[in-house]
Structures are given as C-alpha cells and as structure tokens.
Design a protein around this motif. Structure first.
Motif, PDB file in Angstrom:
ATOM      1  N   LYS A 318       0.837  -1.195   0.000  1.00 40.67           N
ATOM      2  CA  LYS A 318       0.000   0.000   0.000  1.00 40.67           C
ATOM      3  C   LYS A 318       0.876   1.251   0.000  1.00 40.67           C
ATOM      4  O   LYS A 318       1.603   1.519   0.951  1.00 40.67           O
ATOM      5  N   SER A 319       0.793   2.005  -1.085  1.00 41.27           N
ATOM      6  CA  SER A 319       1.544   3.260  -1.193  1.00 41.27           C
ATOM      7  C   SER A 319       1.098   3.979  -2.459  1.00 41.27           C
ATOM      8  O   SER A 319       0.842   3.340  -3.485  1.00 41.27           O
ATOM      9  N   PRO A 320       1.009   5.300  -2.421  1.00 42.65           N
ATOM     10  CA  PRO A 320       0.678   6.040  -3.646  1.00 42.65           C
ATOM     11  C   PRO A 320       1.754   5.881  -4.720  1.00 42.65           C
ATOM     12  O   PRO A 320       1.495   6.113  -5.899  1.00 42.65           O
ATOM     13  N   TYR A 321       2.957   5.458  -4.303  1.00 42.50           N
ATOM     14  CA  TYR A 321       4.041   5.246  -5.264  1.00 42.50           C
ATOM     15  C   TYR A 321       3.939   3.886  -5.963  1.00 42.50           C
ATOM     16  O   TYR A 321       4.655   3.657  -6.933  1.00 42.50           O
ATOM     17  N   ASN A 322       3.109   2.989  -5.479  1.00 43.05           N
ATOM     18  CA  ASN A 322       2.980   1.655  -6.075  1.00 43.05           C
ATOM     19  C   ASN A 322       2.159   1.751  -7.359  1.00 43.05           C
ATOM     20  O   ASN A 322       0.938   1.867  -7.330  1.00 43.05           O
ATOM     21  N   LEU A 323       2.848   1.690  -8.495  1.00 41.91           N
ATOM     22  CA  LEU A 323       2.173   1.834  -9.781  1.00 41.91           C
ATOM     23  C   LEU A 323       1.607   0.516 -10.301  1.00 41.91           C
ATOM     24  O   LEU A 323       1.152   0.444 -11.451  1.00 41.91           O
ATOM     25  N   TYR A 324       1.626  -0.516  -9.472  1.00 44.31           N
ATOM     26  CA  TYR A 324       0.842  -1.724  -9.764  1.00 44.31           C
ATOM     27  C   TYR A 324      -0.595  -1.509  -9.320  1.00 44.31           C
ATOM     28  O   TYR A 324      -1.532  -1.964  -9.981  1.00 44.31           O
ATOM     29  N   LYS A 325      -0.750  -0.812  -8.208  1.00 40.52           N
ATOM     30  CA  LYS A 325      -2.083  -0.601  -7.638  1.00 40.52           C
ATOM     31  C   LYS A 325      -2.735   0.701  -8.113  1.00 40.52           C
ATOM     32  O   LYS A 325      -3.962   0.819  -8.142  1.00 40.52           O
ATOM     33  N   ASN A 326      -1.913   1.665  -8.463  1.00 41.68           N
ATOM     34  CA  ASN A 326      -2.430   2.996  -8.802  1.00 41.68           C
ATOM     35  C   ASN A 326      -2.150   3.342 -10.258  1.00 41.68           C
ATOM     36  O   ASN A 326      -1.025   3.176 -10.747  1.00 41.68           O
ATOM     37  N   ALA A 327      -3.186   3.831 -10.935  1.00 41.75           N
ATOM     38  CA  ALA A 327      -3.011   4.277 -12.315  1.00 41.75           C
ATOM     39  C   ALA A 327      -2.375   5.662 -12.320  1.00 41.75           C
ATOM     40  O   ALA A 327      -2.311   6.345 -11.304  1.00 41.75           O
ATOM     41  N   GLY A 328      -1.896   6.080 -13.481  1.00 37.89           N
ATOM     42  CA  GLY A 328      -1.310   7.406 -13.610  1.00 37.89           C
ATOM     43  C   GLY A 328       0.182   7.431 -13.305  1.00 37.89           C
ATOM     44  O   GLY A 328       0.852   6.393 -13.301  1.00 37.89           O
TER      45      GLY A 328
END
Length: 385
Positions: A318-328
């Motif tokens: 869990k992290s805003p830097y994890n681009l597996y979980k977060n698009a953009g």
C-alpha cells in the motif's frame, strides 16, 4: 649675659637645622633629576627600539609571506567587502603577513576599486601583485581544485545521494534528508527555479519534493561549503539541462514532474537508447488506456530496496508510489534520471505498434514487447522467467 649666650646657641641650632634641610632638599632634587633623566633615557631608547622594530615589521610585511611558496590558495571576496575585511581574509588564508600593514598600504596608495569574486593567490606574491589581481576582478565560481568530489550516479535515489554526500563531506545522511524536508529551503529553491520546481511543489503525497531533481553529475565540494549550497548546485544543474526542453515538455502536455517521473522509470527499466524510447512508448500507451504502469521500479522505491523480481504480495504493497495498484504517474520521480532518459520520454518510439507490455531477459538483457497480456505471458514463459 647667660641669657644672651643661650639665645646665640639657639640661633646656631636653628641655622644648622635650616642648612641640613636645604642640603637634604638639594640631595632629593639631585636624586629626582637623576631618576627623571634615566626615565627619559629609557623612554627614548624604547621609542627608538619600537620605532626600529615597527619599521622593520612594516618593511617585512610589505614583502611576500613566503617567496618560495607558489601554492595557489583560493580566497572568496564577498560583494561589499571593505579593504579592511579583504586584508583580514588574506591574512587568515596566509597570503599576507599583516592585515594592518596591507590596509595601510592600500590606503596610502588610494586603492579603492577592488572587486568581489573568487581569486587564487600565492604566498610568494608581492602586495603590488595581489592588489593588481584584486583590481582585475575575480571569478563568479570556484577556481581552485575541490577538496572532494560528490558523485551523483544516474538512477540513484535521494537516500543513495545522502550516502554519497556523507562519505565526501562533513554532512551526515540524516542532515541531508532533513534538508530535503525543509520547506523554507524548498521554497527558496522554487523561487530560484520556478519553471523547474513548480509542479513538484504542487504534488501531493510526495516523499521528497527534490527526488529526481538532483542531476546525475560530479559536484565539487570545498571545505566550508554549506550543504544548502551543494544541493542548490545540483538543482541548478538540473535546471540547466532541462531548460532547452521545457517548451517540448509543455507541448507534450506534461508537467516537469510527470516527465521526470517517466524518465526515472525508463532510466532503470531500459539500458539502450532504443529500448528506453520503446519503453517510454509502452508507458504512454498504457496511460492512454488508463492502465497502471506496473513498473517494478515503483514497488522497489516503496520497499526501499532493489530486487531482481517481486512477489505478488510485494506488488500489492500500500503506497501512492505503487504503480501496480495505482493508475497514472504517481506522486513523483523514483530516482535521478539521466538526460538521455528524459529525451526518451520526449521522443518515444514505435507507439503506433500498440505495445502495452515489455519484459527483459534477466540473462541477456534483451527486451521483448507485447500488445496483449496473453502474448506477454507467452514471452515470459519462452525466456524461462
């Protein structure tokens, strides 16, 4: 008759006492005069001695500090320095013998046109030579060889830059990382380089606003240099390198933060110029499809470690830097990219082929591209990964 004799006797006694007192006073005057004479002689001797010593000191101070020492010593003369302050700096740096004599020499010759800047002087130089150099003007940058060099490698994080700084300067990694959180300092940098730093300062959930903004290069460190000055030098270098491309970044509808974020991924994902351009094309294609970029580099940044491969559990961190979980694009860059990686982002290759996936053979380094997930899985299987 008896009384008359007694009176005469008293008169003689009084006269004797008066005579003794006069003799005593005369003797005291001779002693005082003698002492005064000696004092005058001593004072004259002291005056002559100090005069000779002072003359010799001035004459000696007018000569080079060490005629045989030709070592170049750097001296910074700040803007607005008085002649007295310049003289003090020269004495502290062991360029001249006496600040007082130098100041007197300057005043007696009416020299007033000294300029600010960085200078190099030698202890073997005469005052005339020193004055001539001060009148000519100094450099706006350091001249002398640095005491140490701080190397910022391509693709390193701020944490790793902190390690490099702690090895080559008196500043610790902790001090460096604290400065990276110093909002007052960050604002000062933004005022200096608004075009460069505006987008990162607006970004939310950023670990470090200067991540990606300390350009990969070798930086000179001079004893006494502040940590802020060293970091400012690194940011200035980034601004210098990106200035020719600001308009192109804007034309591609990217912020500097977004461009450097993609460049930081490309830096670590690709090796050759061709692969970096093609990987950049894959990222843009995925962004157009609103697909997560799914770069391992983003997860490694979250975990703060480098691995050859990630587990499924790690990709769900869990992290805003994890681009597996977060698009953009995520909050911001993951490391300091090279200018070549920035250019790859600005000039992506083969976007028209619709590649959405890529995988590198860990043994050969060859990168394979796929347009769909099933093809991507086949490729992974064929290279035994």
């Amino acid at each position: 008759m008896a009384n008359s004799d007694k009176n005469k006797q008293y008169e003689r006694s009084d006269n004797d006492q008066v005579s003794q007192k006069k003799h005593q006073r005369a003797s005291e005057r001779r002693v005082v005069n003698s002492i005064a004479g000696w004092i005058i002689v001593i004072i004259v001797i002291l005056i002559l001695t100090f005069g000779v010593l002072g003359y010799n000191y001035v004459q000696e101070s007018l000569q080079p500090l060490n005629s045989n020492n030709h070592q170049e010593i750097e001296v910074k003369i700040p803007v607005g320095s008085s002649n007295k302050e310049i003289a003090s700096r020269l004495q502290q740096k062991k360029i001249i013998r006496s600040a007082t004599v130098f100041n007197y020499y300057v005043k007696s010759h009416n020299y007033t046109d000294f300029q600010a800047g960085y200078y190099t002087f030698k202890p073997s130089m005469t005052l005339t030579q020193i004055v001539a150099r001060l009148q000519k003007g100094g450099s706006s940058e350091h001249i002398a060889q640095p005491d140490h060099n701080v190397l910022v490698r391509e693709g390193v994080t701020l944490e790793q830059i902190g390690d490099a700084i702690s090895k080559k300067t008196p500043y610790s990694k902790k001090q460096f990382l604290a400065l990276m959180k110093d909002q007052k300092f960050l604002k000062q940098l933004q005022n200096l380089y608004p075009q460069l730093l505006e987008s990162t300062m607006k970004s939310k959930n950023v670990r470090y606003h200067l991540e990606g903004y300390l350009f990969p290069a070798t930086y000179p460190y001079y004893n006494g240099m502040s940590l802020k000055k060293l970091v400012t030098m690194m940011v200035a270098k980034t601004n210098q390198e990106l200035t020719p491309y600001y308009e192109q970044i804007k034309t591609k509808d990217l912020t500097v933060q977004q461009a450097l974020t993609l460049a930081s991924l490309v830096e670590r994902e690709g090796v050759t110029e061709k692969d970096r351009r093609m990987i950049a094309g894959v990222f843009f294609n995925r962004l157009d499809e609103n697909m997560p970029l799914q770069s391992d580099i983003s997860v490694m940044y979250v975990l703060n470690k480098h691995k050859r491969s990630l587990t499924r559990k790690e990709t769900r961190v869990k992290s805003p830097y994890n681009l597996y979980k977060n698009a953009g694009f995520g909050p911001g860059p993951f490391n300091s990219p090279s200018i070549n990686s920035v250019l790859a982002v600005l000039n992506p290759a083969e976007r028209d082929k619709g590649y959405l996936y890529f995988v590198a053979n860990l043994k050969t380094g060859k990168v394979y591209y796929s347009t769909n997930y099933s093809q991507h899985l086949e490729t992974i299987s064929s290279i035994g990964q």
